[in-house]
Design a protein around this motif. Structure first.
Motif, PDB file in Angstrom:
ATOM      1  N   SER A 164       7.786  -6.297  10.745  1.00 28.61           N
ATOM      2  CA  SER A 164       8.307  -5.424  11.798  1.00 28.61           C
ATOM      3  C   SER A 164       8.119  -3.957  11.419  1.00 28.61           C
ATOM      4  CB  SER A 164       9.792  -5.707  12.012  1.00 28.61           C
ATOM      5  OG  SER A 164      10.394  -4.690  12.806  1.00 28.61           O
ATOM      6  N   PRO A 165       7.751  -3.117  12.395  1.00 30.00           N
ATOM      7  CA  PRO A 165       7.633  -1.672  12.096  1.00 30.00           C
ATOM      8  C   PRO A 165       8.979  -1.050  11.728  1.00 30.00           C
ATOM      9  CG  PRO A 165       7.430  -2.093  14.459  1.00 30.00           C
ATOM     10  CD  PRO A 165       7.403  -3.422  13.798  1.00 30.00           C
ATOM     11  N   LEU A 166      10.068  -1.748  12.045  1.00 29.70           N
ATOM     12  CA  LEU A 166      11.408  -1.246  11.708  1.00 29.70           C
ATOM     13  C   LEU A 166      11.999  -1.960  10.501  1.00 29.70           C
ATOM     14  CD1 LEU A 166      12.905  -0.905  15.316  1.00 29.70           C
ATOM     15  CD2 LEU A 166      11.880   0.878  13.883  1.00 29.70           C
ATOM     16  N   PHE A 167      11.133  -2.619   9.698  1.00 31.78           N
ATOM     17  CA  PHE A 167      11.595  -3.300   8.498  1.00 31.78           C
ATOM     18  C   PHE A 167      12.296  -2.303   7.576  1.00 31.78           C
ATOM     19  CE2 PHE A 167      10.415  -4.742   4.078  1.00 31.78           C
ATOM     20  CZ  PHE A 167      11.366  -5.763   4.011  1.00 31.78           C
ATOM     21  N   LEU A 168      13.534  -2.630   7.211  1.00 25.12           N
ATOM     22  CA  LEU A 168      14.339  -1.691   6.432  1.00 25.12           C
ATOM     23  C   LEU A 168      13.954  -1.696   4.961  1.00 25.12           C
ATOM     24  CD1 LEU A 168      16.651   0.320   6.785  1.00 25.12           C
ATOM     25  CD2 LEU A 168      18.249  -1.518   6.256  1.00 25.12           C
ATOM     26  N   GLY A 169      13.693  -2.878   4.393  1.00 23.34           N
ATOM     27  CA  GLY A 169      13.334  -2.976   2.985  1.00 23.34           C
ATOM     28  C   GLY A 169      13.922  -4.235   2.373  1.00 23.34           C
ATOM     29  N   HIS A 170      13.826  -4.329   1.059  1.00 19.33           N
ATOM     30  CA  HIS A 170      14.329  -5.480   0.325  1.00 19.33           C
ATOM     31  C   HIS A 170      15.750  -5.212  -0.166  1.00 19.33           C
ATOM     32  CE1 HIS A 170      10.500  -7.717   0.240  1.00 19.33           C
ATOM     33  NE2 HIS A 170       9.940  -6.510   0.204  1.00 19.33           N
ATOM     34  N   TYR A 183      22.413  -3.038  -1.343  1.00 21.95           N
ATOM     35  CA  TYR A 183      21.467  -2.008  -1.773  1.00 21.95           C
ATOM     36  C   TYR A 183      20.103  -2.320  -1.166  1.00 21.95           C
ATOM     37  CZ  TYR A 183      25.000  -1.215  -5.422  1.00 21.95           C
ATOM     38  OH  TYR A 183      26.167  -0.968  -6.098  1.00 21.95           O
ATOM     39  N   VAL A 184      19.404  -1.288  -0.755  1.00 22.93           N
ATOM     40  CA  VAL A 184      18.088  -1.472  -0.139  1.00 22.93           C
ATOM     41  C   VAL A 184      17.028  -0.732  -0.953  1.00 22.93           C
ATOM     42  CG1 VAL A 184      16.664  -0.883   1.859  1.00 22.93           C
ATOM     43  CG2 VAL A 184      18.919  -1.839   2.206  1.00 22.93           C
ATOM     44  N   ARG A 185      15.926  -1.432  -1.217  1.00 24.83           N
ATOM     45  CA  ARG A 185      14.723  -0.795  -1.784  1.00 24.83           C
ATOM     46  C   ARG A 185      13.721  -0.666  -0.641  1.00 24.83           C
ATOM     47  NH1 ARG A 185       9.949  -2.690  -3.712  1.00 24.83           N
ATOM     48  NH2 ARG A 185      10.677  -4.865  -3.787  1.00 24.83           N
ATOM     49  N   ARG A 186      13.560   0.544  -0.201  1.00 25.47           N
ATOM     50  CA  ARG A 186      12.689   0.766   0.948  1.00 25.47           C
ATOM     51  C   ARG A 186      11.224   0.607   0.548  1.00 25.47           C
ATOM     52  NH1 ARG A 186      15.507   2.558   5.229  1.00 25.47           N
ATOM     53  NH2 ARG A 186      17.602   3.387   4.843  1.00 25.47           N
ATOM     54  N   PRO A 187      10.368   0.239   1.518  1.00 26.47           N
ATOM     55  CA  PRO A 187       8.941   0.046   1.203  1.00 26.47           C
ATOM     56  C   PRO A 187       8.350   1.266   0.511  1.00 26.47           C
ATOM     57  CG  PRO A 187       9.432  -0.741   3.418  1.00 26.47           C
ATOM     58  CD  PRO A 187      10.670  -0.055   2.927  1.00 26.47           C
ATOM     59  N   THR A 226       9.115   2.285  -2.546  1.00 23.32           N
ATOM     60  CA  THR A 226      10.008   2.854  -3.559  1.00 23.32           C
ATOM     61  C   THR A 226      10.305   1.809  -4.622  1.00 23.32           C
ATOM     62  OG1 THR A 226      12.055   2.213  -2.432  1.00 23.32           O
ATOM     63  CG2 THR A 226      11.051   4.297  -1.781  1.00 23.32           C
ATOM     64  N   THR A 227      10.917   2.246  -5.723  1.00 23.84           N
ATOM     65  CA  THR A 227      11.192   1.343  -6.844  1.00 23.84           C
ATOM     66  C   THR A 227      12.677   1.265  -7.181  1.00 23.84           C
ATOM     67  OG1 THR A 227      10.837   3.150  -8.428  1.00 23.84           O
ATOM     68  CG2 THR A 227       8.924   1.787  -7.859  1.00 23.84           C
ATOM     69  N   VAL A 228      13.525   1.884  -6.402  1.00 23.54           N
ATOM     70  CA  VAL A 228      14.956   1.912  -6.700  1.00 23.54           C
ATOM     71  C   VAL A 228      15.735   1.369  -5.501  1.00 23.54           C
ATOM     72  CG1 VAL A 228      16.936   3.397  -7.202  1.00 23.54           C
ATOM     73  CG2 VAL A 228      14.737   3.862  -8.289  1.00 23.54           C
ATOM     74  N   ALA A 258      14.969  -1.457 -10.042  1.00 22.48           N
ATOM     75  CA  ALA A 258      14.241  -2.509  -9.337  1.00 22.48           C
ATOM     76  C   ALA A 258      14.193  -3.810 -10.106  1.00 22.48           C
ATOM     77  CB  ALA A 258      12.812  -2.035  -9.023  1.00 22.48           C
ATOM     78  N   ASP A 259      14.358  -3.757 -11.438  1.00 23.58           N
ATOM     79  CA  ASP A 259      14.238  -4.988 -12.214  1.00 23.58           C
ATOM     80  C   ASP A 259      15.544  -5.746 -12.348  1.00 23.58           C
ATOM     81  OD1 ASP A 259      15.513  -3.161 -13.756  1.00 23.58           O
ATOM     82  OD2 ASP A 259      14.285  -3.435 -15.559  1.00 23.58           O
TER      83      ASP A 259
END
Length: 495
Positions: free
Chosen positions: A424-430, A447-451, A453-455, A493-494
């Motif tokens: 989705s173009p509105l995908f928030l992240g992991h 917590y969200v890691r946006r596309p 990014t590493t945090v 991220a780890d």
């Protein structure tokens, strides 16, 4: 690591094999009550006594056995934290005195303005800190008494402070040590009255300042605790008059499917309360004041609909167990008026509470923890089907103070689909989550890691209400409250 010996008598604690719940640090109710009484009467109720107590705790620290060492370090950390809070109250009361003296320059002996007490605080009760409560007689100027020991103290050159201390026998630090043990339960009280964790802390601080100003007038007709609750309640009522907050209904947001049900009530100032900040059973053996059902978000939201004075009556009478006479004195009402306000408040509250509220049991708590685990795992796997399977058909999602709301599984699923789908173009992240506890129930810090990014950054604090094996309500809050729940604002991220 847990204690293996009773903190009061030193006897071994019974094993906990097969038992759930919080670990006890005392072997019996008698030891718990004795420890509670000892803390209330110990010399540590004065600043010098608290410092001396910390010194004794440091000297008693030994690295073996580990459980005893851990217990000692925990006790030391608690005492140091209390000393820090005492110092803060003393600092703030001293600042308040200097500001008051700079702003108010009445001639010596001039009467107080109409409507003010002798301390110049119109909201202060006509009663301040008792010598009996501090265990002191009037000391000579330039000294302060701690139990049976008199300590020298530099004589202040401020005549206002000199006269006040001569009458009450208390300086800023000793006053702070006297009232600080009530901070946590007063903060819970102010939270119930205001519905906001942020506001509750400010209201407690204002309560202590008002008590400091009014300390000379306390006649000892009631306990120190009752007197502080009286000041805190009137501080909250003044706050309600200043802010004039009123719950409203949510309104539709253009282009958003909210579901077909009626919009829920919108309490924009509502915030969660961290369980870790509640008084423990050892601090408050009469756990009535921190009972789970009167801290649930659904209860907090419901009482915000009551007029401020009805809310105060209901909290004092039904939550804290004050008598009608004590409530009437605290609120400057008649007993008949108190009873009438309570009769009006109770049905209004019942109408706004769910028909069924889950009673706490060890089994229910374990089931809710399992559901929370599935909830976090589904979000982290971006598994929308697994996520929605946990939701009841008529689930409600609100996000105070934001205007977004959804009622019904279908509406929430539609809302989540576009943000959880990587295509989705509105995908928030992991997502990653950490468990927390709020208002006597379960919560999750998301917590969200946006596309790109590493945090993982703090995004939302979800407080869940569970009935049976389904989530029936999610209240999502902004991430600035994470530190109050012991949650970091960022995750690597780890993790």
């Amino acid at each position: 690591m847990v204690d293996t010996v009773c903190r009061s008598c030193g006897k071994p604690l019974a094993g906990r094999a097969g038992r759930t719940g919080r670990n006890s640090v005392y072997c019996s109710a008698a030891c718990r009550q004795k420890a509670y009484r000892d803390r209330r009467t110990a010399p540590a109720d004065t600043v010098h006594g608290l410092i001396e107590d910390i010194g004794r705790q440091v000297e008693a620290l030994v690295p073996q056995p580990p459980s005893v060492f851990y217990s000692g370090v925990s006790e030391l950390a608690s005492s140091v934290g209390r000393l820090r809070r005492v110092a803060r109250v003393a600092r703030d009361t001293a600042r308040d005195d200097s500001v008051t003296r700079a702003a108010v320059t009445k001639a010596p002996g001039a009467p107080a303005p109409a409507g003010e007490s002798a301390t110049g605080d119109p909201a202060a009760p006509h009663t301040a800190v008792p010598r009996a409560a501090a265990g002191q007689d009037s000391p000579e100027p330039g000294s302060v008494t701690h139990g049976s020991v008199t300590h020298d103290r530099p004589v202040t050159h401020d005549p206002v402070t000199q006269r006040s201390e001569a009458r009450t026998g208390l300086g800023e630090s000793d006053f702070a040590a006297l009232v600080e043990p009530y901070r946590r339960e007063l903060r819970v009280h102010c939270y119930r009255m205001s519905g906001s964790y942020d506001d509750a802390e400010d209201l407690v601080q204002e309560t202590f300042l008002r008590a400091w100003r009014a300390r000379e007038g306390y006649a000892g007709r009631a306990s120190l605790r009752t007197w502080l609750y009286r000041i805190a309640t009137n501080t909250c009522l003044d706050f309600q008059r200043r802010t004039a907050r009123r719950p409203r209904r949510y309104e539709p947001v253009p282009g958003m499917n909210h579901g077909t049900a009626e919009p829920p009530a919108r309490v924009t100032w509502l915030q969660p309360y961290p369980d870790e900040d509640l008084p423990s059973a050892e601090e408050r053996p009469d756990a009535l004041a921190v009972s789970r059902e009167t801290l649930e978000l659904v209860f907090l939201a419901a009482i915000q609909h009551l007029p401020a004075r009805q809310r105060a009556v209901l909290v004092l009478r039904d939550v804290l167990g004050f008598s009608a006479a004590e409530t009437a004195e605290a609120l400057e009402m008649t007993v008949a008026s108190v009873n009438s306000a309570l009769q009006r408040a109770r049905p209004t509250l019942r109408d706004r509470l769910p028909d069924r509220r889950t009673e706490w049991t060890a089994e229910a708590d374990a089931r809710e923890r399992e559901i929370l685990g599935h909830y976090m795992a589904a979000a982290e796997a971006l598994d929308l089907d697994a996520f929605t399977h946990l939701l009841s058909e008529d689930i409600r999602l609100t996000m105070p103070p934001n205007p977004y709301w959804f009622v019904g599984r279908a509406a929430i699923t539609e809302f989540l689909r576009i943000s959880l789908d990587p295509a989705s173009p509105l995908f928030l992240g992991h997502w990653r989550h950490l468990p927390a506890r709020a208002n006597g129930g379960l919560a999750a810090g998301g917590y969200v890691r946006r596309p790109g990014t590493t945090v993982y950054r703090a995004q939302v604090l979800d407080v869940l209400r569970v009935e049976g094996d389904r989530i029936v309500e999610i209240t999502s809050f902004e991430p600035h409250l994470f530190p109050a729940f012991g949650l970091p604002l960022r995750l690597p991220a780890d993790v």
